[in-house]
Every structure is written in C-alpha cells, then in structure tokens.
Enzyme design. Structure first.
Site, PDB file in Angstrom:
ATOM      1  N   ASP A 178       0.916  -1.132   0.000  1.00 35.77           N
ATOM      2  CA  ASP A 178       0.000   0.000   0.000  1.00 35.77           C
ATOM      3  C   ASP A 178       0.958   1.183   0.000  1.00 35.77           C
ATOM      4  O   ASP A 178       1.552   1.500   1.037  1.00 35.77           O
ATOM      5  CB  ASP A 178      -0.877   0.005   1.260  1.00 35.77           C
ATOM      6  CG  ASP A 178      -1.841   1.180   1.241  1.00 35.77           C
ATOM      7  OD1 ASP A 178      -1.395   2.294   0.924  1.00 35.77           O
ATOM      8  OD2 ASP A 178      -3.027   0.988   1.533  1.00 35.77           O
ATOM      9  N   HIS A 179       1.144   1.794  -1.160  1.00 37.26           N
ATOM     10  CA  HIS A 179       2.269   2.734  -1.263  1.00 37.26           C
ATOM     11  C   HIS A 179       2.117   3.945  -0.340  1.00 37.26           C
ATOM     12  O   HIS A 179       3.102   4.594  -0.016  1.00 37.26           O
ATOM     13  CB  HIS A 179       2.512   3.152  -2.720  1.00 37.26           C
ATOM     14  CG  HIS A 179       1.549   4.155  -3.265  1.00 37.26           C
ATOM     15  ND1 HIS A 179       0.294   3.817  -3.695  1.00 37.26           N
ATOM     16  CD2 HIS A 179       1.656   5.496  -3.448  1.00 37.26           C
ATOM     17  CE1 HIS A 179      -0.324   4.907  -4.120  1.00 37.26           C
ATOM     18  NE2 HIS A 179       0.465   5.937  -3.981  1.00 37.26           N
ATOM     19  N   HIS A 241      -5.965   2.653   0.976  1.00 39.95           N
ATOM     20  CA  HIS A 241      -5.158   3.743   1.547  1.00 39.95           C
ATOM     21  C   HIS A 241      -5.870   4.465   2.698  1.00 39.95           C
ATOM     22  O   HIS A 241      -5.286   4.708   3.750  1.00 39.95           O
ATOM     23  CB  HIS A 241      -4.818   4.773   0.462  1.00 39.95           C
ATOM     24  CG  HIS A 241      -4.237   4.171  -0.782  1.00 39.95           C
ATOM     25  ND1 HIS A 241      -3.234   3.233  -0.749  1.00 39.95           N
ATOM     26  CD2 HIS A 241      -4.510   4.375  -2.100  1.00 39.95           C
ATOM     27  CE1 HIS A 241      -2.912   2.896  -1.991  1.00 39.95           C
ATOM     28  NE2 HIS A 241      -3.684   3.559  -2.825  1.00 39.95           N
TER      29      HIS A 241
HETATM   30  O1  LIG Z   1      -3.327   3.743  -5.550  1.00 39.35           O
HETATM   31  C1  LIG Z   1      -3.604   4.739  -6.175  1.00 39.35           C
HETATM   32  O2  LIG Z   1      -3.036   5.906  -5.824  1.00 39.35           O
HETATM   33  C2  LIG Z   1      -2.967   6.992  -6.727  1.00 39.35           C
HETATM   34  C3  LIG Z   1      -2.640   8.221  -5.899  1.00 39.35           C
HETATM   35  O3  LIG Z   1      -1.372   8.048  -5.325  1.00 39.35           O
HETATM   36  P1  LIG Z   1      -0.441   9.287  -5.009  1.00 39.35           P
HETATM   37  O4  LIG Z   1       0.740   8.714  -4.360  1.00 39.35           O
HETATM   38  O5  LIG Z   1      -0.147   9.949  -6.328  1.00 39.35           O
HETATM   39  O6  LIG Z   1      -1.236  10.192  -4.127  1.00 39.35           O
HETATM   40  C4  LIG Z   1      -4.248   7.172  -7.480  1.00 39.35           C
HETATM   41  O7  LIG Z   1      -4.084   8.167  -8.480  1.00 39.35           O
HETATM   42  C5  LIG Z   1      -4.630   5.867  -8.134  1.00 39.35           C
HETATM   43  O8  LIG Z   1      -5.900   5.999  -8.773  1.00 39.35           O
HETATM   44  C6  LIG Z   1      -4.705   4.754  -7.114  1.00 39.35           C
HETATM   45  O9  LIG Z   1      -4.839   3.504  -7.797  1.00 39.35           O
END
Ligand SMILES: O=C1O[C@H](COP(=O)(O)O)[C@@H](O)[C@H](O)[C@H]1O
Ligand SMILES: NC(=O)C1=CN([C@@H]2O[C@H](COP(=O)(O)OP(=O)(O)OC[C@H]3O[C@@H](n4cnc5c(N)ncnc54)[C@H](OP(=O)(O)O)[C@@H]3O)[C@@H](O)[C@H]2O)C=CC1
Length: 502
Positions: A178-179, A241
């Site tokens: 989960d980045h 997230h």
């Molecule tokens: O996991 C996801 O995250 C991105 C947003 O990540 P961020 O690090 O750029 O805030 C989101 O745009 C994407 O739809 C989603 O799959």
C-alpha cells in the site's frame, strides 16, 4: 555506507508501467545509497522478447533523472537480466530457474530471493504455484513475495487470492504494497501521536470532536479508464489507503513499536468500526462522478468522455463517508473520509478536530474561539499545523485564530526517500510494518462490500460534481447533517464562493 543486501529479485511484469516508473528508480536509489551493491541481481520477466541489452537500455532510461554519472548508472544496469516468460507456461519456469541458479552463484546472493508481482492480480496465484512446483523456491535463504494492489475486488475475491498465495507463502513472506504506507508523513502519524504526550493524552472522545481524512487528486482518470471503470473511488482509494490511515489514527497504543504489535492494534481498530446495514451504508456514504468543468480558464472533460470509459458509466470518481468506531476511545467521534479525482487540487491531509470549549469565557464579549485542529499534511507539502486562538494585538480584546505550522522544506523533500524505495528496503529487512496484512485487507473489504452492494442496488441517479471542485453537494450535506463542516477546503474553493481566505 550501509551494509548491502545479497539478493536475487525476480520482477514479473518487467516491461510494464509500474516497473518502469516506480520499481527501477527505487532500486537505483537504494543502489546509490549503498543498500544494494555487488551482491544483487535482477531478473525481469514478461512475454515480449527482449534481450538483456535492450532491457538494460530500458533501465537506464527509467533512471535518467536520477543519474549522477553514466558509469554508475551502467554499473547498476549491468545487474539486470531479461527472461521472456509467460506466467501460465510451466516450461518457462524451468528456464527461469536455471537463470536464477546461475545468477545466485555469480552474485553470491546466498539463496535470498524477492519476487515482485507487478502484474494484474489474476496471475498472482498461478505465479506462486509455479514458483513452488517448479522448485524455484528452495528454502535456502529468505524468500519473499511482493504484490501490488488491488488485492481482490471484494471480500470473496480477496479471500480466494489470499488462499492461493497462502498455499505457497506464509503471511510473513507476503508483502502487500500500500504505497501510502511508505510515505514519510503517514509514517509520522505514530510519531505525532505517541512521542507527544500533549497529543496522546487528548487522543480520545473526551477531547476530539471528529476526524477528517481527505485524499484529493486534481488529476482525472488519465489513461487508466479501463481499470478504473472496474474499481471506482471506493475500491481504488477508500478500501486500502484511506482505511489504512484511519486505522493508524484510531489504533490503541501498541505495547511495542514493531510489526506484530502495530498490526494487532490496527486490526482491532478496523474490527471495531461499525459494520453498517445496507440502509445505514446509504445514509453514511455518498458518491459522485465528475462532469466537465472550467478551472482558471482551462476546460476539463467529463469522466464519461475519458478514454476507455463508458458514455453512461455509473462509476464513482468520488466517495465520501462517515465511519464510526464502537469502542471506548472513539464512541461518538465520527471519522469522515473523502477521496476523489478531478478535485480542486491535490491534497492529502488528516484533520483532527478538537472539541469546542464547553465553557466559553469570552462568550458575548468577543469572537467565538476557533476549534483547535491538528492537521497532518501528507502531500504535496509534508508537515503539521495546529490552529489555536491567540489575542489580536492592540487595543481591546479580540481573539485571533493562529496556526502553528511546520512544513518540511523542498531540500528535505528532494532528499527524502520515495515511498517505493522505503518499502523495498523494508522487504529486504523483512519488516512488514508498512504493508497491508491479510486481516486488515479482509476487514476493509467487509466494510466496503456493504457500501458497494448498497450502491449497486440504488436506482437513483449518480450525483455529479464539476471537474476541479471539491466533490458533490452530498459530501457537504453529510457533515452539515451532523452540524459540522469539512475543516479544509483549498483556498480557491473559498475564493470562488466569495469567502475571505481561511
Ligand atoms: O493507488 C492509487 O493511488 C494513486 C494516488 O497516489 P499518489 O501517491 O499519487 O497520491 C491514485 O491516483 C490511483 O488511482 C490509485 O490507484
Ligand atoms: N502503474 C501503476 O502506477 C500502478 C500499478 N498497480 C498495479 O500493478 C500491476 C501492474 O500494473 P502496470 O505496470 O501498470 O501494468 P502494465 O499493463 O503496464 O504491465 C503489465 C505487465 O504484465 C506483463 N504480462 C501480461 N500478461 C503476461 C503474461 N501472461 N505473462 C507474463 N507477463 C505478462 C506485461 O508484459 P508483456 O505484455 O510483455 O507480457 C507487462 O509487463 C497491476 O496489478 C496494477 O493494478 C498498482 C498501483 C499503481
């Protein structure tokens, strides 16, 4: 120089977008820091027929913005090998195994292996099974598998996926990315809470009125319409997230700051979230889809006009909801969450809104004190602020809302590790703290499924919001109904409504 790791990485989906944009640059950052040095090799696999030389050219291209010297970048790329491979073809694993064994000896990787599945989830089970059946897993060193979201599309599909992985890997060997958990300020949530007695002592329903979590994006669906049509904001962002962040805020203090104790508390918090009935889900969750709009002179098209999106799509590009947590600490404190695409600006932040003073000494004599709000800025700026009441300087007695604020500067941000880089290092160390565990994912799906299913049953029209706005009216009504409002809107939101700058 840190002690470097001995390891063989195998990346499935090595020709894909994620590998090029995130994985190779992150590995290079670790290489530059000495976390990876001589004893690592990478096998990249996908169906297309690439040579090692071509593959290394792709690697060099993906790290071009991070290069300090050509020599260093080429030395890094020399650790990469390409193997054409169809994950459904058992015979291909034999070639993969032979290459892996050769590289293990050549790079003295001690039998340590990390498999990164940068591929669509329907392949995860097949890959895991073949890694076992074709003897690529030997048990010689550590063996870890890293997988990307989405982890299922519902509780049932997530469980089936987990069951297939669990036949081959133990939970400790599985790292579900989960980045957001790799982001600096998400990790800082625990520091703010537990290293500051002033906050820890106020972290409950005696002092906190409500919690607001906003994950706003200004981008639209870009070129991911095909995927997004099957997902929508609820599954794309809230299920993973947002609920991860919520659980970090809501969990009890772990008795030790390590993976096992933190995860135990996060799972408890998630389990304490009230499971809504379908009608409660409809009352407490709202959705919206962006329609065309203009912002600062620029025109934005509607979601339904985006590539790979159905012209009568019912997919929500915005979701907001109210979670309640049925435990002693949080009884009566709503957790409002919202996330959407094509919102006014990019802004991920957590607002902890403290209760108003019951006894307003200044009532009638001057302005209402503002509620104290602790804001944790996740991105694009990173830092904290606390709104407090001061006295306006000068004659008379007037309250002046002030903001005590700390933001990391651009130099810090430029040098701080990228989320995937941190997560890669955690995988190498075997630390799963900042990954999603099965019990967390399972509970999150249970909570989300009921909302999704209730929405699917709904016949009323999907609410809309103008592109580059803060979501549909319904999301504001959700809080207004409780006598509250979102405590953060971008400045321009107020500007457009004729408010003075908040
Ligand atoms: O996991 C996801 O995250 C991105 C947003 O990540 P961020 O690090 O750029 O805030 C989101 O745009 C994407 O739809 C989603 O799959
Ligand atoms: N891109 C991103 O920013 C993010 C992606 N993810 C997730 O990461 C995963 C990968 O995404 P992304 O890189 O964007 O996807 P891509 O479509 O760009 O890449 C998919 C990869 O899989 C390979 N592939 C497809 N079928 C097979 C097969 N049968 N055997 C072997 N290889 C195959 C493709 O190569 P080839 O055609 O040569 O076989 C390609 O390398 C997905 O689960 C996605 O949801 C999650 C968060 C963000």
């Amino acid at each position: 120089m840190t002690e470097s790791q001995a390891v063989l990485f195998t990346i499935f989906g090595a020709t894909g977008d994620l590998a090029k944009r995130k994985l190779y640059p992150s590995l290079f950052r670790l290489y530059k820091k000495g976390e990876l040095a001589d004893n690592f090799a990478v096998i990249g696999t996908a169906r297309r027929e690439w040579s090692d030389e071509f593959y290394r050219g792709v690697i060099l291209d993906s790290i071009k913005d991070l290069m300090r010297s050509k020599t260093e970048a080429e030395a890094f790329a020399s650790h990469f090998y390409y193997q054409s491979h169809d994950v459904g073809d058992a015979s291909h694993y034999i070639t993969l195994k032979e290459l892996g064994e050769k590289l293990k000896t050549q790079y003295k990787t001690l039998g340590n292996q990390v498999f990164f599945l940068a591929m669509a989830p329907q392949f995860f089970g097949t890959i895991a099974e073949h890694l076992k059946s074709e003897g690529i897993l030997t048990g010689e060193g550590f063996e870890r598998i890293v997988i990307e979201k989405p982890f299922g599309t519902s509780y049932a599909t997530a469980k089936a996926l987990n069951d297939s992985l669990a036949k081959v890997f133990t939970e400790e060997q599985i790292f579900r990315i989960d980045h957001y958990l790799g982001k600096e300020m998400i990790q800082a949530v625990s520091a703010v809470r537990f290293a500051n007695p002033i906050f820890e002592s106020l972290w409950d329903n005696q002092h906190i009125d409500n919690v607001q979590i906003t994950f706003a994006e200004f981008i639209g669906v870009e070129d991911r319409g095909g995927y997004y049509e099957t997902s929508g904001a609820l599954k794309d962002m809230i299920q993973n997230h947002v609920l991860q962040v919520l659980s970090l805020i809501a969990m009890e203090k772990p008795s030790k700051f390590d993976e096992a104790h933190i995860v135990e508390q996060k799972v408890k918090a998630l389990k304490a979230i009230r499971q809504y009935s379908p009608s409660e889900a409809l009352e407490n969750f709202v959705r919206g889809q962006y329609i065309s709009g203009k912002f600062d002179g620029e025109a934005y098209k509607a979601y339904r006009e985006e590539d790979s999106v159905s012209p009568d799509s019912q997919t929500e590009t915005f979701a907001a909801g109210k979670f309640v947590i049925d435990n002693e600490r949080w009884a009566g404190v709503p957790f409002y969450v919202r996330s959407g695409k094509r919102m006014t600006e990019k802004g991920t932040r957590i607002n902890i809104v403290f209760k108003k003073s019951e006894d307003n000494l200044f009532a009638g004599s001057c302005d209402e004190p503002v509620q104290n709000v602790l804001t944790i800025y996740i991105q694009p700026t990173e830092g904290f602020s606390l709104s407090v009441n001061g006295k306006a300087a000068g004659q008379g007695f007037h309250l002046d809302p002030l903001r005590l604020s700390f933001r990391h500067d651009s130099e810090f941000l430029g040098n701080s590790p990228e989320a995937y880089e941190k997560l890669f290092l955690d995988v190498l160390k075997g630390d799963g703290t900042n990954f999603s565990h099965w019990e967390e994912a399972a509970r999150a799906w249970e909570l989300i499924d009921v909302v999704r299913n209730a929405w699917d049953e709904q016949t009323s029209a999907l609410p809309t919001y103008t592109a580059r706005s803060m979501g549909p009216k319904e999301a504001f009504d959700l809080l207004a109904r409780d006598g509250r409002e979102w405590t953060w809107q971008p400045d321009v939101w107020y500007r457009d409504r004729g408010y003075f700058d908040k």
